[in-house]
Design an enzyme around this catalytic site. Structure first.
Site, PDB file in Angstrom:
ATOM      1  N   CYS A  51       0.862  -1.179   0.000  1.00 49.56           N
ATOM      2  CA  CYS A  51       0.000   0.000   0.000  1.00 49.56           C
ATOM      3  C   CYS A  51       0.900   1.232   0.000  1.00 49.56           C
ATOM      4  O   CYS A  51       1.786   1.362   0.847  1.00 49.56           O
ATOM      5  CB  CYS A  51      -0.900  -0.015   1.237  1.00 49.56           C
ATOM      6  SG  CYS A  51      -1.913   1.470   1.411  1.00 49.56           S
ATOM      7  N   CYS A  54       0.488   3.207   3.470  1.00 52.71           N
ATOM      8  CA  CYS A  54       0.946   2.721   4.785  1.00 52.71           C
ATOM      9  C   CYS A  54       2.029   1.654   4.731  1.00 52.71           C
ATOM     10  O   CYS A  54       2.597   1.313   5.766  1.00 52.71           O
ATOM     11  CB  CYS A  54      -0.236   2.209   5.606  1.00 52.71           C
ATOM     12  SG  CYS A  54      -0.902   0.622   5.045  1.00 52.71           S
ATOM     13  N   CYS A 100      -7.368  -1.102   1.661  1.00 46.68           N
ATOM     14  CA  CYS A 100      -6.302  -1.632   2.502  1.00 46.68           C
ATOM     15  C   CYS A 100      -6.862  -1.875   3.898  1.00 46.68           C
ATOM     16  O   CYS A 100      -7.468  -0.982   4.493  1.00 46.68           O
ATOM     17  CB  CYS A 100      -5.146  -0.634   2.558  1.00 46.68           C
ATOM     18  SG  CYS A 100      -3.830  -1.096   3.714  1.00 46.68           S
ATOM     19  N   CYS A 103      -5.049   0.694   6.627  1.00 53.86           N
ATOM     20  CA  CYS A 103      -5.297   2.143   6.681  1.00 53.86           C
ATOM     21  C   CYS A 103      -6.589   2.578   5.996  1.00 53.86           C
ATOM     22  O   CYS A 103      -6.910   3.755   5.985  1.00 53.86           O
ATOM     23  CB  CYS A 103      -4.107   2.904   6.102  1.00 53.86           C
ATOM     24  SG  CYS A 103      -3.887   2.720   4.314  1.00 53.86           S
ATOM     25  N   CYS A 125      -8.759  -5.218  -9.740  1.00 55.38           N
ATOM     26  CA  CYS A 125      -8.380  -4.138 -10.645  1.00 55.38           C
ATOM     27  C   CYS A 125      -7.913  -2.978  -9.762  1.00 55.38           C
ATOM     28  O   CYS A 125      -8.722  -2.284  -9.151  1.00 55.38           O
ATOM     29  CB  CYS A 125      -9.597  -3.762 -11.487  1.00 55.38           C
ATOM     30  SG  CYS A 125      -9.288  -2.507 -12.710  1.00 55.38           S
TER      31      CYS A 125
END
Length: 142
Positions: A51, A54, A100, A103, A125
Site C-alpha cells: 500500500c 501505509c 487496505c 489504513c 483491478c
C-alpha cells in the site's frame, strides 16, 4: 457486516502531508487513475506490492496477470486479511471496492466471473498509484 476500523488512523491533514495530490485523490478520496497510464500496468518485475499510503503488503507479482483492462490486475491478495471488500454503489452501478485493511485507503475494485484463466476467476483491478512495488530481494526501506 461491520468493517473493522483502520489500524493506522491519520487526520486528513496528515494524509495530505504524507501523500502527493494525485495519491491523495485516489487513496483517500476513492478516485481512479486513467487507464493505461499507471506505472505498474504492464510491469512484470517479481516482488511484493505494498500500500503506497501505509506500506502494508497487499499483492505479490506471482498473482498478477495480464487482463488488458488498463490497470494492474491480480487474482488474489497476498493474504486474505490484507484487504477489505465493501459494496460500492457510486456512479450508478454496484461494484465491490477493495481497500487496505490497515489504513482503509482505496485501492480499486474486484470483479468476478469474467472468465480469465486464473485460479479464482477474480480480477482485483487496482490503481498503480495505490501501490508501491518492492522488487524481490529488496526491502521497502531500499
Amino acid at each position: 457486516m461491520t468493517i473493522p476500523g483502520p489500524k493506522l488512523e491519520l487526520t486528513d491533514d496528515q494524509w495530505r502531508e504524507k501523500l502527493n495530490p494525485a495519491e491523495y485523490q485516489v487513496l483517500r478520496r476513492a478516485g481512479t487513475e486513467r487507464p493505461f497510464t499507471g506505472e505498474y500496468t504492464d510491469t512484470k518485475t517479481a516482488g511484493v506490492y505494498e500500500c503506497r499510503a501505509c506500506g502494508s503488503e497487499l499483492f505479490r507479482s506471482t498473482e498478477k496477470f495480464e487482463s488488458h483492462c488498463g490497470w494492474p490486475s491480480f487474482y488474489d491478495p497476498a493474504d486474505s486479511d490484507a484487504v477489505i471488500l465493501r459494496r460500492d454503489d457510486s456512479l450508478g452501478m454496484s461494484r465491490v471496492e477493495v481497500i487496505c485493511a490497515n489504513c482503509h485507503s482505496h485501492l480499486g475494485h474486484v470483479f468476478e466471473g469474467e472468465g480469465y484463466p486464473t485460479p479464482t476467476d477474480q480480477r482485483y483491478c487496482i490503481n498503480s498509484i495505490s501501490l508501491r512495488l518492492v522488487p524481490a530481494g529488496a526491502t521497502s526501506a531500499d
